[in-house]
Design a protein around this motif. Structure first.
Motif, short mmCIF file in Angstrom:
data_model
loop_
_atom_site.label_atom_id
_atom_site.label_comp_id
_atom_site.label_asym_id
_atom_site.label_seq_id
_atom_site.Cartn_x
_atom_site.Cartn_y
_atom_site.Cartn_z
N UNK A 40 -5.09 48.54 43.81
CA UNK A 40 -6.11 49.12 44.67
C UNK A 40 -5.63 49.18 46.11
N UNK A 41 -4.95 48.14 46.55
CA UNK A 41 -4.43 48.11 47.92
C UNK A 41 -3.40 49.21 48.14
N UNK A 42 -2.52 49.42 47.19
CA UNK A 42 -1.52 50.48 47.30
C UNK A 42 -2.20 51.85 47.30
N UNK A 47 -3.99 56.68 50.27
CA UNK A 47 -5.11 57.54 50.65
C UNK A 47 -5.27 57.58 52.16
N UNK A 48 -5.26 56.42 52.80
CA UNK A 48 -5.43 56.38 54.26
C UNK A 48 -4.27 57.04 54.99
N UNK A 49 -3.05 56.89 54.47
CA UNK A 49 -1.90 57.56 55.06
C UNK A 49 -2.08 59.08 55.00
N UNK A 56 -4.52 64.21 61.68
CA UNK A 56 -3.59 64.38 62.80
C UNK A 56 -3.16 65.84 62.93
N UNK A 57 -2.83 66.47 61.81
CA UNK A 57 -2.41 67.88 61.86
C UNK A 57 -3.56 68.79 62.27
#
Length: 65
Positions: A40-42, A47-49, A56-57
């Protein structure tokens, strides 16, 4: 003596009695839960990345820089 009149020895016996009532997870259950947390952490990191990159784009597109 403690606040409510119980002495330390009685309190320790009660704590040990309560700890003995706990149902501890097996090694397999612990490993499976750990694996699920890691996966789940990965997944959340990826997802957040991706969300960060997309936002950002979009901001760069709107601001024209």
């Amino acid at each position: 003596m403690m606040k409510n009149g119980l002495n330390i020895a009685t309190w320790v016996r009660q704590v040990i009695g309560e700890v003995n009532k706990v149902t501890w997870p097996s090694r397999q259950e612990t490993m499976m839960a750990t694996l699920m947390v890691l996966l789940f952490s990965v997944a959340m990191s990826i997802f957040l990345l991706l969300a960060d990159q997309i936002i950002s784009r979009l901001i760069r597109l709107v601001l024209g820089s």
